[in-house]
Motif scaffolding. Structure first.
Motif, PDB file in Angstrom:
ATOM      1  N   LEU A  31      -0.149  55.318 -75.983  1.00 18.42           N
ATOM      2  CA  LEU A  31      -0.522  56.764 -76.295  1.00 18.42           C
ATOM      3  C   LEU A  31      -0.581  57.559 -74.925  1.00 18.42           C
ATOM      4  N   GLU A  32      -0.282  58.802 -74.911  1.00 19.92           N
ATOM      5  CA  GLU A  32      -0.630  59.741 -73.694  1.00 19.92           C
ATOM      6  C   GLU A  32      -1.396  60.966 -74.392  1.00 19.92           C
ATOM      7  N   PHE A  33      -2.458  61.427 -73.961  1.00 26.33           N
ATOM      8  CA  PHE A  33      -3.126  62.345 -74.122  1.00 26.33           C
ATOM      9  C   PHE A  33      -4.234  63.043 -73.132  1.00 26.33           C
ATOM     10  N   ARG A  34      -4.474  64.163 -73.633  1.00 26.58           N
ATOM     11  CA  ARG A  34      -5.474  64.857 -72.713  1.00 26.58           C
ATOM     12  C   ARG A  34      -6.948  64.499 -72.864  1.00 26.58           C
ATOM     13  N   LEU A  35      -7.970  64.547 -71.882  1.00 30.36           N
ATOM     14  CA  LEU A  35      -9.454  64.317 -72.179  1.00 30.36           C
ATOM     15  C   LEU A  35     -10.101  65.315 -71.408  1.00 30.36           C
ATOM     16  N   LYS A  36     -10.864  66.200 -72.138  1.00 31.80           N
ATOM     17  CA  LYS A  36     -11.777  67.221 -71.450  1.00 31.80           C
ATOM     18  C   LYS A  36     -12.924  66.495 -70.958  1.00 31.80           C
ATOM     19  N   SER A  72      -3.559  52.315 -74.728  1.00 27.67           N
ATOM     20  CA  SER A  72      -2.930  51.508 -75.837  1.00 27.67           C
ATOM     21  C   SER A  72      -3.888  51.315 -77.083  1.00 27.67           C
ATOM     22  N   LEU A  73      -3.405  51.385 -78.238  1.00 29.42           N
ATOM     23  CA  LEU A  73      -4.339  51.383 -79.367  1.00 29.42           C
ATOM     24  C   LEU A  73      -4.062  50.052 -80.079  1.00 29.42           C
ATOM     25  N   SER A  74      -4.790  49.022 -80.266  1.00 24.83           N
ATOM     26  CA  SER A  74      -4.458  47.578 -80.938  1.00 24.83           C
ATOM     27  C   SER A  74      -5.476  47.389 -81.985  1.00 24.83           C
ATOM     28  N   ARG A  75      -5.276  46.996 -83.074  1.00 26.24           N
ATOM     29  CA  ARG A  75      -5.875  46.616 -84.318  1.00 26.24           C
ATOM     30  C   ARG A  75      -6.648  45.305 -84.036  1.00 26.24           C
ATOM     31  N   ILE A  76      -7.945  45.199 -84.474  1.00 25.98           N
ATOM     32  CA  ILE A  76      -8.686  43.954 -84.107  1.00 25.98           C
ATOM     33  C   ILE A  76      -8.522  43.147 -85.486  1.00 25.98           C
ATOM     34  N   THR A  77      -7.931  41.833 -85.307  1.00 22.36           N
ATOM     35  CA  THR A  77      -7.658  41.075 -86.245  1.00 22.36           C
ATOM     36  C   THR A  77      -8.565  39.831 -86.409  1.00 22.36           C
TER      37      THR A  77
END
Length: 697
Positions: free
Chosen positions: A219-224, A236-241
């Protein structure tokens, strides 16, 4: 105190056949069998110690009885700790707590302790019974957990990563302290600090992660953060298994990518914007032109491409000076920007501009607009305090009426502009087919080129590449030269583009590859140190279905190591044809090295070079040429080196002609260099001689 007398009385009444002594003996036996028991007098001298005490302390009873309780003091607790304990039991109260003791062999053990004072008839303690339970393992577990917690806090607070745990609905279940410090404020919430349009991207990624086949998302996104500041984040977004409380949730690991994005934007601005006028330069304009065509295919709009040439700007330079000539260019660029109101516009040559207009009606409407714009541009203005009447020639070509592909569209536009100039300039014309005809020279050159490929009227020359730190030769770039038997040597800029347009580059390229492979094989045999040979591949070659089978056959028949061959593709060619990445990846899988040539003059995107299947960036010589005097060029090279370091890529500076240029690019961080400072391109038979001389010097 508990009413223990009532307890004993009840026990006796329930067991009337037994006397009080028997009941008390049973209680003492139960206590003695289940706990560590010791009895001390009022000053701490041990008068009784049970078997559990002797085993845990490793002291025999003979050493414990008569000794002071201090025999097992570990020194862990402060004197204030024991003062408070003695104060409590000295007043007749029961004391409870955890004590760290030392066994006879020096090992440490922990006990959960209850000390009960025995009181005389005056309520004064005369002895104490200590009832203890071994909690050493519990304390070890607690210590290990504390260390893990400290380590986790150390990592999360000091690492560059910011970590959050989210469920599928985007609810935050955990966020690292580093996130809270970054965002600032009271009880900051990660998702609330992400702008709504970027939050949608994260929610979509969460939905994808809920699918069992998902491998996570980049992912690429902005953060205030901290009020109005906005950071560019990547993560990166990963599922906890794994099983546990957070199973099925997602871990979002983020990094602050703001500096990298700013460097990327710096290169983009410096290499895509004409520094004099602020308009797009030629390369960037052409790239956007392809995008305009793709949009027109969807909307069905007519696109008018106009090339505008400033008539006789050379004379203005001679009259007013080049600085004043620059003022004329800036003034015309300013007028174009005002009139076009954000439409695609660029400076495509020293005295030329190009822009795009759209129409839903007709080509005639576009021509009328072009004529109106020409008249606005030609309004007089002052240069150096003197009146100046600009004159411009405008050529118009309409997509898809006059051309359906960008190269042909540009050609027809330029033909229309040249038609106006031949009429004396200061006018506008729309393309008509009669304006375009192949010149006799081009026909002759194309025929000779085809004949020369068959008869092999070409040679390869080799320009060395040098390790800047060690000062040693690490390889050569193979450069094709056309040695015509009648016309003599023909420069590459006269035939390379023609060979690509006519696809003669495919058979010519096969000959180049074979010759370069043979030379690489010879260098590998004659030199202990491995030397690479770099070969340029055009976009036309990479799009050919015959390229990969041909290269595989060369590798198999010649039994050559692919790692001594470096395949170069220009950045702009790759940016315009992203599908070529598949061919390059297959070549890389075969073991070939891949490099991006002329870097900095085209796409120059950080995310692009991370995805591009290449090991090396070759900085375009246009930045090296004026590096001694241009801050912009140094800034671009520094930014490129930083980006390459981030992506783990090698960097070569092309076009080094002086020792000072070599020193500067080395200082900035380039690993290798190439240019006339080291050597001009060498004929094949001079390569070995050069290596000997260069090494000895």
């Amino acid at each position: 105190m508990p009413n223990h007398e009532d307890m004993i009385h009840n026990l006796v009444n329930l067991q009337q056949q037994r006397n009080l002594t028997d009941v008390l003996n049973d209680i003492v036996y139960a206590l003695d069998s289940s706990a560590i028991v010791a009895v001390t007098d009022r000053v701490g001298t041990i008068i009784y110690a049970n078997e559990f005490f002797t085993k845990l302390s490793q002291y025999p009873q003979s050493e414990l009885i008569g000794a002071n309780q201090r025999i097992v003091n570990s020194g862990f607790h402060s004197s204030a700790f024991f003062k408070e304990m003695w104060r409590t039991i000295g007043t007749g109260e029961i004391w409870r707590g955890e004590i760290c003791n030392r066994a006879k062999d020096g090992s440490i053990y922990w006990v959960n302790t209850t000390i009960v004072p025995f009181l005389n008839e005056h309520g004064i303690p005369y002895q104490y019974i200590s009832i203890r339970h071994d909690i050493t393992e519990k304390k070890k577990i607690e210590s290990a957990l504390r260390k893990q917690l400290e380590l986790y806090e150390l990592l999360t607070e000091n690492a560059d990563d910011f970590i959050g745990v989210l469920d599928i609905d985007g609810k935050i279940h955990y966020q690292s302290p580093s996130i809270e410090r970054l965002i600032g404020g009271t009880n900051p919430n990660l998702m609330e600090a992400i702008p709504e349009e970027d939050r949608v991207l994260i929610m979509e990624a969460l939905q994808r992660s809920d699918q069992k086949c998902s491998r996570g998302s980049v992912l690429e996104f902005r953060l205030k953060v901290r009020g109005s500041q906005v950071l560019q984040m990547s993560g990166s977004l990963s599922r906890i298994t794994t099983a546990g409380e957070f199973s099925g949730y997602n871990v979002l690991v983020m990094q602050d990518n703001t500096e990298a994005k700013e460097r990327e934007q710096l290169i983009l601005d410096l290499s895509s914007i004409d520094q004099l006028t602020g308009l797009l330069n030629r390369r960037s304009f052409l790239k956007e032109l392809f995008n305009e065509v793709e949009r027109a295919k969807e909307t069905g709009m007519l696109l008018g491409l106009v090339h505008l040439n400033i008539d006789k700007l050379r004379y203005a330079n001679e009259t007013f000076g080049h600085d004043r000539g620059d003022e004329i260019l800036k003034k015309i660029a300013e007028r174009l920007s005002v009139q076009l109101k954000g439409a695609l516009c660029g400076r495509t040559a020293g005295d030329e501009f190009a822009f795009v207009m759209t129409s839903e009606r007709s080509a005639d409407e576009l021509l009328e607009w072009t004529k109106g714009l020409q008249q606005m541009i030609e309004l007089p203005f002052e240069v150096a305090g003197q009146p100046y009447n600009p004159s411009v020639s405008c050529g118009l070509s309409v997509y898809p009426i006059h051309a359906t592909e960008v190269p042909g569209w540009i050609t027809t536009t330029e033909q229309a502009m040249q038609f106006v100039k031949k009429q004396g300039g200061s006018g506008s014309a729309i393309f008509v087919p009669d304006m375009y005809s192949k010149s006799l020279d081009r026909i002759i050159l194309e025929n000779e080129l085809r004949k020369s490929v068959k008869e092999q009227h070409f040679i390869l020359e080799y320009q060395p590449k040098v390790n800047l730190r060690e000062g040693s030769v690490v390889g050569f770039e193979a450069l094709v030269r056309w040695q015509h038997p009648d016309l003599g040597r023909i420069p590459p800029d006269k035939f390379i583009s023609l060979s690509e347009e006519t696809k003669i580059i495919i058979p010519l390229g096969e000959w180049i590859l074979k010759e370069a492979f043979l030379k690489a094989q010879q260098l590998q045999k004659d030199n202990q140190k491995p030397l690479t040979i770099a070969v340029n591949l055009s976009a036309v070659q990479l799009e050919s279905p015959d390229l990969l089978p041909y290269i595989r056959s060369l590798v198999e028949t010649m039994e050559i190591d692919p790692q001594i061959i470096e395949l170069e593709v220009t950045e702009s060619a790759f940016a315009d044809r992203l599908e070529m990445g598949s061919a390059l990846r297959q070549l890389q899988e075969l073991g070939f090295l891949v490099s991006i040539d002329d870097f900095g003059t085209g796409f120059s995107s950080f995310s692009y070079i991370k995805e591009f299947p290449a090991e090396t960036l070759k900085i375009d010589m246009s930045f090296v040429r004026d590096i001694e005097t241009s801050e912009n060029s140094r800034a671009i090279i520094k930014a490129i080196v930083t980006m390459a370091d981030t992506a783990g890529m090698n960097v070569i500076a092309e076009g080094i002609e002086t020792a000072e240029q070599a020193r500067i690019v080395k200082q900035i961080g380039c690993r290798e260099g190439q240019g006339y400072y080291y050597s001009r391109p060498l004929s094949a038979d001079k390569v070995s001689e050069f290596l000997v001389e260069f090494t000895s010097n």
